[in-house]
Every structure is written in structure tokens, then in C-alpha cells.
Design a protein around this motif. Structure first.
Motif, PDB file in Angstrom:
ATOM      1  N   ARG A  25       0.830  -1.211   0.000  1.00  0.00           N
ATOM      2  CA  ARG A  25       0.000   0.000   0.000  1.00  0.00           C
ATOM      3  C   ARG A  25       0.863   1.258   0.000  1.00  0.00           C
ATOM      4  O   ARG A  25       0.566   2.233  -0.692  1.00  0.00           O
ATOM      5  CB  ARG A  25      -0.917   0.011   1.221  1.00  0.00           C
ATOM      6  CG  ARG A  25      -2.114  -0.909   1.098  1.00  0.00           C
ATOM      7  CD  ARG A  25      -3.156  -0.593   2.176  1.00  0.00           C
ATOM      8  NE  ARG A  25      -4.333  -1.440   2.002  1.00  0.00           N
ATOM      9  CZ  ARG A  25      -4.473  -2.642   2.537  1.00  0.00           C
ATOM     10  NH1 ARG A  25      -3.502  -3.141   3.293  1.00  0.00           N
ATOM     11  NH2 ARG A  25      -5.562  -3.343   2.325  1.00  0.00           N
ATOM     12  N   SER A  26       1.926   1.247   0.785  1.00  0.00           N
ATOM     13  CA  SER A  26       2.781   2.435   0.843  1.00  0.00           C
ATOM     14  C   SER A  26       3.485   2.665  -0.489  1.00  0.00           C
ATOM     15  O   SER A  26       3.697   3.814  -0.898  1.00  0.00           O
ATOM     16  CB  SER A  26       3.805   2.297   1.982  1.00  0.00           C
ATOM     17  OG  SER A  26       4.757   1.303   1.679  1.00  0.00           O
ATOM     18  N   GLN A  27       3.825   1.577  -1.194  1.00  0.00           N
ATOM     19  CA  GLN A  27       4.439   1.718  -2.520  1.00  0.00           C
ATOM     20  C   GLN A  27       3.452   2.322  -3.514  1.00  0.00           C
ATOM     21  O   GLN A  27       3.787   3.233  -4.275  1.00  0.00           O
ATOM     22  CB  GLN A  27       4.917   0.348  -3.017  1.00  0.00           C
ATOM     23  CG  GLN A  27       6.107  -0.201  -2.241  1.00  0.00           C
ATOM     24  CD  GLN A  27       6.443  -1.637  -2.637  1.00  0.00           C
ATOM     25  OE1 GLN A  27       5.641  -2.336  -3.241  1.00  0.00           O
ATOM     26  NE2 GLN A  27       7.634  -2.079  -2.290  1.00  0.00           N
ATOM     27  N   ASN A  32       0.861   4.172  -2.819  1.00  0.00           N
ATOM     28  CA  ASN A  32       0.408   5.507  -2.421  1.00  0.00           C
ATOM     29  C   ASN A  32       1.527   6.532  -2.260  1.00  0.00           C
ATOM     30  O   ASN A  32       1.292   7.640  -1.787  1.00  0.00           O
ATOM     31  CB  ASN A  32      -0.385   5.394  -1.111  1.00  0.00           C
ATOM     32  CG  ASN A  32      -1.661   4.581  -1.283  1.00  0.00           C
ATOM     33  OD1 ASN A  32      -2.326   4.671  -2.311  1.00  0.00           O
ATOM     34  ND2 ASN A  32      -2.001   3.761  -0.297  1.00  0.00           N
ATOM     35  N   ASP A  33       2.728   6.170  -2.690  1.00  0.00           N
ATOM     36  CA  ASP A  33       3.861   7.097  -2.654  1.00  0.00           C
ATOM     37  C   ASP A  33       3.671   8.153  -3.746  1.00  0.00           C
ATOM     38  O   ASP A  33       3.576   7.824  -4.931  1.00  0.00           O
ATOM     39  CB  ASP A  33       5.157   6.313  -2.884  1.00  0.00           C
ATOM     40  CG  ASP A  33       6.397   7.203  -2.827  1.00  0.00           C
ATOM     41  OD1 ASP A  33       6.252   8.429  -2.642  1.00  0.00           O
ATOM     42  OD2 ASP A  33       7.502   6.663  -2.975  1.00  0.00           O
ATOM     43  N   SER A  34       3.594   9.417  -3.368  1.00  0.00           N
ATOM     44  CA  SER A  34       3.349  10.483  -4.349  1.00  0.00           C
ATOM     45  C   SER A  34       4.503  10.662  -5.321  1.00  0.00           C
ATOM     46  O   SER A  34       4.351  11.308  -6.358  1.00  0.00           O
ATOM     47  CB  SER A  34       3.081  11.814  -3.632  1.00  0.00           C
ATOM     48  OG  SER A  34       4.222  12.215  -2.895  1.00  0.00           O
ATOM     49  N   LYS A  35       5.660  10.072  -5.010  1.00  0.00           N
ATOM     50  CA  LYS A  35       6.807  10.156  -5.918  1.00  0.00           C
ATOM     51  C   LYS A  35       7.024   8.847  -6.684  1.00  0.00           C
ATOM     52  O   LYS A  35       8.050   8.652  -7.326  1.00  0.00           O
ATOM     53  CB  LYS A  35       8.066  10.523  -5.132  1.00  0.00           C
ATOM     54  CG  LYS A  35       8.015  11.931  -4.535  1.00  0.00           C
ATOM     55  CD  LYS A  35       9.303  12.284  -3.822  1.00  0.00           C
ATOM     56  CE  LYS A  35       9.335  13.752  -3.435  1.00  0.00           C
ATOM     57  NZ  LYS A  35       8.191  14.156  -2.605  1.00  0.00           N
ATOM     58  N   ALA A  36       6.044   7.946  -6.603  1.00  0.00           N
ATOM     59  CA  ALA A  36       6.160   6.651  -7.279  1.00  0.00           C
ATOM     60  C   ALA A  36       6.206   6.837  -8.795  1.00  0.00           C
ATOM     61  O   ALA A  36       5.514   7.692  -9.351  1.00  0.00           O
ATOM     62  CB  ALA A  36       4.979   5.760  -6.897  1.00  0.00           C
ATOM     63  N   VAL A  37       7.015   6.051  -9.446  1.00  0.00           N
ATOM     64  CA  VAL A  37       7.143   6.065 -10.909  1.00  0.00           C
ATOM     65  C   VAL A  37       6.934   4.644 -11.413  1.00  0.00           C
ATOM     66  O   VAL A  37       7.577   3.710 -10.929  1.00  0.00           O
ATOM     67  CB  VAL A  37       8.528   6.580 -11.352  1.00  0.00           C
ATOM     68  CG1 VAL A  37       8.635   6.587 -12.869  1.00  0.00           C
ATOM     69  CG2 VAL A  37       8.796   7.965 -10.790  1.00  0.00           C
ATOM     70  N   VAL A  38       6.042   4.489 -12.360  1.00  0.00           N
ATOM     71  CA  VAL A  38       5.787   3.144 -12.889  1.00  0.00           C
ATOM     72  C   VAL A  38       6.966   2.700 -13.756  1.00  0.00           C
ATOM     73  O   VAL A  38       7.676   3.530 -14.324  1.00  0.00           O
ATOM     74  CB  VAL A  38       4.479   3.094 -13.715  1.00  0.00           C
ATOM     75  CG1 VAL A  38       3.272   3.343 -12.838  1.00  0.00           C
ATOM     76  CG2 VAL A  38       4.516   4.065 -14.878  1.00  0.00           C
ATOM     77  N   ALA A  62       0.564  -1.809 -11.945  1.00  0.00           N
ATOM     78  CA  ALA A  62       1.995  -1.746 -12.279  1.00  0.00           C
ATOM     79  C   ALA A  62       2.834  -1.471 -11.036  1.00  0.00           C
ATOM     80  O   ALA A  62       3.894  -2.079 -10.838  1.00  0.00           O
ATOM     81  CB  ALA A  62       2.241  -0.675 -13.336  1.00  0.00           C
ATOM     82  N   LEU A  63       2.373  -0.572 -10.185  1.00  0.00           N
ATOM     83  CA  LEU A  63       3.097  -0.266  -8.950  1.00  0.00           C
ATOM     84  C   LEU A  63       3.072  -1.442  -7.978  1.00  0.00           C
ATOM     85  O   LEU A  63       3.975  -1.598  -7.151  1.00  0.00           O
ATOM     86  CB  LEU A  63       2.501   0.972  -8.283  1.00  0.00           C
ATOM     87  CG  LEU A  63       2.739   2.300  -9.009  1.00  0.00           C
ATOM     88  CD1 LEU A  63       1.931   3.420  -8.379  1.00  0.00           C
ATOM     89  CD2 LEU A  63       4.229   2.659  -9.018  1.00  0.00           C
ATOM     90  N   ALA A  64       2.042  -2.289  -8.087  1.00  0.00           N
ATOM     91  CA  ALA A  64       1.953  -3.472  -7.232  1.00  0.00           C
ATOM     92  C   ALA A  64       2.780  -4.637  -7.771  1.00  0.00           C
ATOM     93  O   ALA A  64       2.892  -5.668  -7.118  1.00  0.00           O
ATOM     94  CB  ALA A  64       0.492  -3.904  -7.093  1.00  0.00           C
ATOM     95  N   GLY A  65       3.359  -4.459  -8.965  1.00  0.00           N
ATOM     96  CA  GLY A  65       4.250  -5.478  -9.509  1.00  0.00           C
ATOM     97  C   GLY A  65       3.805  -6.143 -10.783  1.00  0.00           C
ATOM     98  O   GLY A  65       4.520  -6.989 -11.322  1.00  0.00           O
ATOM     99  N   ALA A  66       2.615  -5.808 -11.318  1.00  0.00           N
ATOM    100  CA  ALA A  66       2.150  -6.426 -12.558  1.00  0.00           C
ATOM    101  C   ALA A  66       2.857  -5.792 -13.757  1.00  0.00           C
ATOM    102  O   ALA A  66       3.151  -4.599 -13.753  1.00  0.00           O
ATOM    103  CB  ALA A  66       0.637  -6.261 -12.691  1.00  0.00           C
TER     104      ALA A  66
END
Length: 627
Positions: free
Chosen positions: A43-45, A47-53, A243-247
Motif C-alpha cells: 500500500r505504501s508503494q 500511495n507514494d506520491s513520488k512513485a514512478v511506474v 503496475a506499482l503493485a508489480g504487474a
């Protein structure tokens, strides 16, 4: 199935597959291994506002790396709401997941909805009068899912009051009782209580409402609440969250054949073509999930040419009208048209959307609305409005194909239940079809459960998606736009080449906040620091900066991807979208390094796409009464 509804928060696994170690990104491209981060970390990954796919190249490499000796757990075919929902559900259970979509995420039915998240007032009426417990269960379930959609994507969805005008006292009692039953069925998932308003109060709430219709005076109105959404942006959000969850998700990638194990006669993967590069490759998976919407029979025929069709396609047409047709924040429902259907008229993104029709159709990639369907909608709403309803006011009109599950005993598509069907009529190929936008999450859950059973898969934990905010949603609230308005300016390039600052006005700030959630600041930074602060079209809040942001962060690969699915200009105003195309293509060409030939091709394709939206200026004929 009951066991999966007990949320077992075990470990969610995440490890890169094959050739994915080149990531410049801290998250894995495909989830799955024996040990991994907890659901809270996932969830933290997300919901990270700086996350990049992961980049498109990385995602394609991950799919290629899924070979016969190291297959995916699940390969999803179809990037609509259900397909992306399946990818997200499976990835957050720690399974190794890939998804391919022939066109763009939400390019089909999922972007062409009524924009409602609803339980189905009409289905409740049928359940009561037909004593149909199956229909009642559908309404119960949809109302529960309605609340979850709004909770998981608060920036892209909201509660919307809908007014049902009553022109005799029997209608007042009938609709008041019926909508109180709707409230009762919703129970703890209720959005707000319905209530009756007098004729005068109704006119104040909805100034364009006619006080007389068919020689009957308005006696009042009953207002109830359902949900509303920005459908394609919600769909894209599902793809990005997966994608952020790993797919490993890849749009513009078409399945051209299925791979079958000759010994076991089981589907074990697919031959895929990257429609942008023309490159073909094989991806192997323990289970293939067919979530191709109206096209799911085409996928099933790749496994067996003689398979019986499941889909009964139904056409739903919508039109968009100027904002003055409806007040901001209040919809209107025409409960019974001349052929017994329901027509909605709803405020949406600063305009008014009206629809829908429900008629048999053929399955095609780019369905077009017929003029008689547009006229039907105009006829239906004109009886209830004091505004002159004109064909020339139609800013955009589109058609979507509902993939209704076939019921041989049904006489027409309007009477077919919108329930979904999950089946495995060929070993290794699980098909999910039917249903509706509101229930995409539970449809995905059922499909993943079926895939786990089919492939004897070993997930780390149960389904997490009942309480999982989509990208941009965590930490967002309705006042978030004020940060953008106060802290950023829009740097605009003049014709002389200079950059001048412009105000980040409320309309733009609200639009960015609702479209991108907590990621909106990244768009605002581009508008401020890269001189992309101009609006793309007069009268609309879409910025040049959004084109660059979506090309970099949202797998936006074509001009149509942007104008139809990332921003909604094609749906809101076809002609404005056409005028914005050259600048959109110019920015995308810079981002994707397109040559002159590709730019020309993009312009031609986008113009052809917009021609399928029958606005007042590109309609084929005009012989209706609404001049």
C-alpha cells in the motif's frame, strides 16, 4: 468463495523476473516469490506520491522473460476495468501477473459509460414487481461495491444527487417509496438519504426543469443519490496501480494466438504483437484470463473455433450538451421514456452528459452512434426541460458496446441481467464477462479466484482490493486543489518565444486535483518549470503539461490515448479536441521522439477517431426536429 472474503493479510510477494533487473525504479515489475513485503508495504508503494511506474520497455521485457520454464501465474487479456482489476487483485495477492491490451487501457466500453457508479434503481423495481430474488441480490451487491469504488478512488468519484420529477401525486408516492427502498437496501453503504422536494423547491434546485410536461403540472421531485466517476481515468488508475503493485502491464499489445500444450491440451500462454513496434513474442502463464469485454468471444475462438458465443452485444449511446442544460451537482432521471427505458441527464466535468440507449448491435472496434439514437435522447429530455433542446448543442456523441452475458430465453437486451459470468470452457483459459462498471472489483476477485483454482496457484494472501486506494487517492481530500492554486503558477510561452507567468486558477487547480489526485503537484511542477502552462483548448481546464506528464508516467502512447482517455476532451467537445490535436502531437513528439512521418500519422488517426463522435459539426445527416 467465502474463504476469500475473509481478508487474510499475509505477505505480498515481490521479486523481479528474468530480465527486469535493469529497473531504475525501486519496485519489481512482476510480483511473486516465496518472501516479500507485507500488504501494508505494498500500500505504501502504491500511495507514494513520488512513485514512478516501470517503463514500457521494462514491462515488455518482463513479459518476454516469462518463458515456458518460468511462466507467469496469470496473463490477463484486456485492459478495461475488469482486466486491470484482475491484474491489480492478482498482483496484490503476491502472484506473478502480466496484462496486455490491444489498444489502450479503457479504449473500449470502459471509457464509454454513463459515468455512474450505481446499484440499479431499475433492477430494484424489477426485483419487487417480478419477485426476483436474483435481481435483488444484484442490487445489494452493486450498492456495496458502489461505496467501495468511491472510497478507493475519492479523487475520481463522488456522490451525486439525482432528481426524479413527478407530474402526478401517484408518481410522488411511487417514487418516494421506491427510492426509500433503495436507501433501505443500501443499508450501511448508503451515500445520503433520498427525500421529496416540492415543485417550487425542485425548480430552485434544477432551474431548467419544466413546470409542465405533456399537459401535466409538476407536483414535486424525489432526489436520491448514486455515485459518479471519471471512467477512463479510473481505469488508467487501475492499470498504474497494478503496475506499482508489480504487474507487467502493456497497452498496444495484441494477442494474435494462444499457446497450447499438446500433451495436456491446456492453454499455457499467448503469442503477442507489440502494435507500436511490430515486434512479436511469446509469453507463458499457468492461467490466461480472458477479460476482453465485447471481444471475449474472439479470444475464446483462438482456443476453439467452434465455441458457442457468450456475448449478446448491446449499444449504449450518450450525448454531451452545454453546462446550462443541468445545474452543477444535480442530475435528472427521466424514469420512463416512450419505449420504457430510463434516460439520465447528469453534470459531468463542466458539461452535461445524457443517455443512454439500449439496442442490439454488432461488435466493432470503433462503434458510432446512429442519428436516430441521438434524436431519441434529445426527445426524451426535451419533454422535461424548459430549455429549447437543439441538435446543434450536441458537443459530442459516442456509442459503447455492453458485453452482456447471453441468455437465450431473453427477448431483448434491455431485459438481460447485468450480472457477470466466470467460466473455464477451455483448460487454462478463464473468461470473465458481463457485469457492469460498478462491480468491476468483485468481478475481478471472482476471476482471480477461478484462476487460482484452475492453475493450482499459491497466493500469499487473500484479496486486498476491498480496501486499497488507487494511485493518487491516498491523502487526497476535496480541498487539495488549494495547494496547487496557492503554490504554483502556470508559465505560458508567448508567440514571441517568451515565458510569462499565469495564475493557477481555481478551475485548473480543481481539474488537476480531481484528475491526478496527490500526483497533481507533479503536473503543476511541469506547468511551472517547463513552460507548459497554457490551456489546450479555450474554455477547458486541460493543460499542455498534462500531455508531457501522461507521456512520461501513464503509458500514454498516442494522441488518441491522451485526448480520449487521459484527458476527456474528445468526449466533452469533439471539435475542441480536433483544434487541440496539433499542439498535443507536438508535445508528444518531443516526449516520444516521433519523426515527421509519425506526427502526420498520429494526426490522421486522431481525426479519424474523432469522426466517430457525432458532434453537431461532424454528424452525417440532420433530419430530426431538434434544429
Amino acid at each position: 468463495m467465502s474463504a476469500t472474503r475473509i481478508r487474510r493479510f499475509g505477505a505480498v510477494l515481490a521479486a523481479a523476473a528474468g530480465g527486469t533487473s535493469i529497473l531504475l525504479f525501486t519496485r519489481p515489475s512482476i510480483a511473486g516469490n516465496d518472501r516479500g513485503p507485507s500488504p501494508d508495504l505494498v500500500r505504501s508503494q502504491i500511495n507514494d506520491s513520488k512513485a514512478v511506474v516501470p517503463s514500457r520497455v521494462v514491462q515488455e521485457s518482463a513479459l518476454i522473460a516469462a518463458n515456458n520454464s518460468n511462466p507467469l501465474d496469470i496473463l490477463v487479456i484486456g485492459g478495461g476495468a475488469t482486466g486491470c482489476g484482475v491484474a491489480l487483485d492478482a498482483a496484490t495477492r503476491g502472484l506473478r501477473v502480466g496484462l496486455v491490451e490491444r489498444e489502450d487501457f479503457s479504449s473500449g466500453t470502459s471509457s464509454r459509460s454513463t459515468k455512474l457508479i450505481h446499484g440499479g434503481v431499475r433492477y430494484l423495481e424489477k426485483a419487487v414487481f417480478n419477485l426476483d430474488y436474483g435481481q435483488l441480490k444484484l442490487v445489494f451487491h452493486a450498492l456495496e461495491e458502489r461505496k467501495q469504488v468511491i472510497r478507493n478512488a475519492p479523487h475520481l468519484s463522488n456522490a451525486l444527487p439525482c432528481m426524479t420529477p413527478c407530474f402526478d401525486w401517484f408518481e410522488v408516492v411511487y417514487y418516494w417509496v421506491g427510492l426509500k427502498m433503495y436507501d433501505l437496501v443500501a443499508g450501511r453503504h448508503l451515500l445520503h438519504l433520498s427525500r421529496y422536494y416540492s415543485a417550487q423547491e425542485s425548480a430552485e434546485l434544477f432551474p431548467t426543469l419544466a413546470m409542465k410536461a405533456k399537459d401535466r403540472s409538476l407536483k414535486g421531485a424525489v432526489v436520491y443519490y448514486d455515485g459518479q466517476m471519471n471512467d477512463s481515468r479510473l481505469n488508467v488508475g487501475l492499470a498504474l496501480t497494478a503496475a506499482l503493485a508489480g504487474a507487467a502491464v502493456l497497452n498496444h499489445a495484441e494477442v494474435i494466438s494462444l499457446i497450447k500444450d499438446e500433451a495436456s491440451n491446456r492453454i499455457i500462454g499467448a503469442r503477442i504483437r507489440n502494435n507500436l513496434s511490430g515486434k512479436e513474442f511469446d509469453t507463458y502463464a499457468k492461467v490466461v484470463v480472458n477479460a476482453a469485454g465485447p471481444f471475449c468471444d474472439s479470444v475464446r475462438k483462438l482456443a476453439d473455433q467452434n465455441v458457442q458465443p457468450m456475448i449478446c452485444p448491446s449499444s449504449g449511446v450518450h450525448i454531451v450538451l452545454p453546462d446550462y442544460y443541468s445545474p452543477e451537482g444535480m442530475g435528472l432521471i427521466v424514469p420512463k421514456t416512450k419505449d420504457g427505458r430510463v434516460v439520465f441527464m447528469l453534470p459531468w466535468l463542466g458539461r452535461t452528459v445524457a443517455g443512454t440507449t439500449d439496442s442490439d448491435t454488432v461488435i466493432t472496434l470503433l462503434p458510432e452512434p446512429h442519428e436516430d439514437e441521438i434524436q431519441f435522447i434529445l426527445d426524451a429530455i426535451s419533454d422535461y426541460l424548459n430549455v429549447k433542446v437543439r441538435r446543434t448543442d450536441v458537443l459530442s456523441a459516442w456509442s459503447g458496446i455492453r458485453p452482456l452475458a447471453m441468455d437465450p430465453s431473453a427477448k431483448n437486451t434491455e431485459s438481460i441481467s447485468r450480472d457477470h459470468v466466470v467460466c473455464e470452457d477451455f483448460p487454462g483459459l478463464v473468461t470473465i464477462t458481463g457485469g457492469k462498471w460498478t462491480t468491476y472489483r468483485s468481478m475481478a476477485e471472482d476471476a482471480v479466484n477461478a484462476a487460482i483454482k484452475s492453475g493450482k496457484l499459491n497466493p500469499s494472501n487473500g484479496c486486498l482490493t476491498q480496501n486499497l486506494r488507487l494511485v493518487g487517492g491516498d491523502g487526497w481530500d476535496p480541498s487539495s486543489f488549494t495547494v496547487l492554486a496557492q503554490q504554483y503558477v502556470r508559465m505560458k510561452r508567448t508567440y514571441g518565444g517568451k515565458f510569462v507567468p499565469g495564475v493557477m486558477d481555481t478551475a485548473v487547480a480543481k481539474h488537476l486535483s480531481h484528475a491526478y489526485g496527490i500526483m497533481a503537484e507533479q503536473v503543476a511542477i511541469i506547468a511551472q518549470n517547463e513552460g507548459l502552462g497554457k490551456r489546450l483548448a479555450h474554455g477547458y481546464p486541460f493543460l499542455e503539461a498534462e500531455v508531457a506528464y501522461c507521456a512520461r508516467n501513464e503509458y500514454c502512447e498516442s494522441a488518441v490515448d491522451f485526448v480520449a482517455r487521459r484527458c476527456r476532451l474528445a468526449f466533452l467537445d469533439t471539435d475542441a479536441a480536433g483544434r487541440a490535436l496539433p499542439r498535443i502531437i507536438e508535445i508528444m513528439a518531443t516526449e516520444h521522439k516521433w519523426d515527421k512521418s509519425r506526427r502526420k500519422q498520429e494526426l490522421q488517426k486522431a481525426k479519424e477517431f474523432l469522426e466517430t463522435f457525432k458532434s453537431s459539426k461532424n454528424k452525417q445527416f440532420h433530419d430530426g426536429k431538434h434544429k
